[in-house]
Write a protein that holds these residues in place. Structure first.
Motif, PDB file in Angstrom:
ATOM      1  N   VAL A 110       2.815  -2.749  -1.882  1.00 52.14           N
ATOM      2  CA  VAL A 110       4.147  -2.531  -1.302  1.00 52.14           C
ATOM      3  C   VAL A 110       5.114  -3.501  -1.974  1.00 52.14           C
ATOM      4  N   PHE A 121      -3.128  -3.309   5.547  1.00 51.78           N
ATOM      5  CA  PHE A 121      -2.312  -2.189   5.095  1.00 51.78           C
ATOM      6  C   PHE A 121      -2.785  -0.900   5.751  1.00 51.78           C
ATOM      7  N   ARG A 130       2.098   7.352   1.888  1.00 51.12           N
ATOM      8  CA  ARG A 130       2.761   6.055   1.959  1.00 51.12           C
ATOM      9  C   ARG A 130       1.805   4.954   2.389  1.00 51.12           C
ATOM     10  N   THR A 132       1.905   1.106   4.049  1.00 50.18           N
ATOM     11  CA  THR A 132       2.735   0.116   4.727  1.00 50.18           C
ATOM     12  C   THR A 132       1.890  -1.102   5.061  1.00 50.18           C
ATOM     13  N   CYS A 133       2.547  -2.243   5.190  1.00 53.02           N
ATOM     14  CA  CYS A 133       1.863  -3.496   5.507  1.00 53.02           C
ATOM     15  C   CYS A 133       2.012  -3.806   6.991  1.00 53.02           C
TER      16      CYS A 133
END
Length: 223
Positions: A110, A121, A130, A132-133
């Motif tokens: 990211v 993640f 996608r 995302t963290c």
């Protein structure tokens, strides 16, 4: 794992999807996929186990030869935004119906990941693939994720002192994250959490003892 499609060791426990139709694992291999340029690290891969499993998952970039994609039962989950593999090890997959949670030291999964620590993640298996963290800005490593069946609740271990006030440097704590409400709570010192499928219970280990957490009773020794 088909040894013709991946010459390298698998690290840690693999993870089944809730329906048992797919499996995710961390593998150190240089030829697991034919079209993706790879740095040689442990990466998270996904494989279907049944003919009815949703396949392939959403991927950030199309294959150059689309006909080959449907024949190749491997997908890279720990990838850069352009679809290439990440620049450090990714481990501890937790496979859900539409997502996969994992830990990684990589800083190119990211944008703006500059803490040089293991973070958690989430890789979306649908939509736009996608990533995302879950632990952005943490000042130390977070790892050992586990999740409720619906993925709303994630328990994990962290040495970070800035997730919530009161954490001591050098002490690992177990946290519980409500992803829907963006609410984080610290359950207590310890490590190796496991969570029930409905998130009503979390067990963890601290100083050689097993502790059980519930919302009603808090944390208590199991024995």
């Amino acid at each position: 794992v088909d040894h013709y499609r991946g010459r390298g060791p698998v690290l840690g426990a693999p993870s089944f999807s809730p329906r048992g139709d797919r499996i995710a694992f961390s593998c150190f291999a240089y030829d697991m996929l034919p079209e993706i340029p790879k740095d040689i690290h442990y990466n998270i891969y996904l494989m279907p186990l049944t003919a009815s499993a949703p396949w392939p998952p959403a991927e950030p970039t199309p294959w150059r030869y689309p006909g080959l994609r449907s024949m190749w039962p491997i997908s890279l989950l720990s990838h850069r935004p352009d679809g290439g593999s990440c620049d450090a090890n990714s481990l501890e997959p937790v496979l859900l119906d539409t997502e996969c949670i994992f830990s990684s030291l990589a800083d190119n999964l990211v944008e703006h990941d500059v803490n040089d620590c293991h973070d958690l993640f989430v890789r979306d298996l649908t939509g736009k693939a996608r990533i995302t963290c879950l632990t952005p800005g943490a000042n130390d490593s977070s790892f050992e994720p586990c999740a409720s069946r619906d993925g709303r609740w994630v328990a994990f271990t962290s040495y970070a002192t800035n997730l919530l006030p009161g954490a001591r440097q050098g002490q690992s704590y177990v946290y519980l994250l409500d992803r829907f409400r963006h609410k984080l709570q610290r359950l207590g010192p310890g490590h190796n959490p496991t969570i029930s499928s409905d998130a009503s219970k979390v067990a963890l280990v601290d100083q050689g003892q097993v502790f059980l957490w519930t919302a009603a009773e808090g944390l208590r020794p199991l024995l």
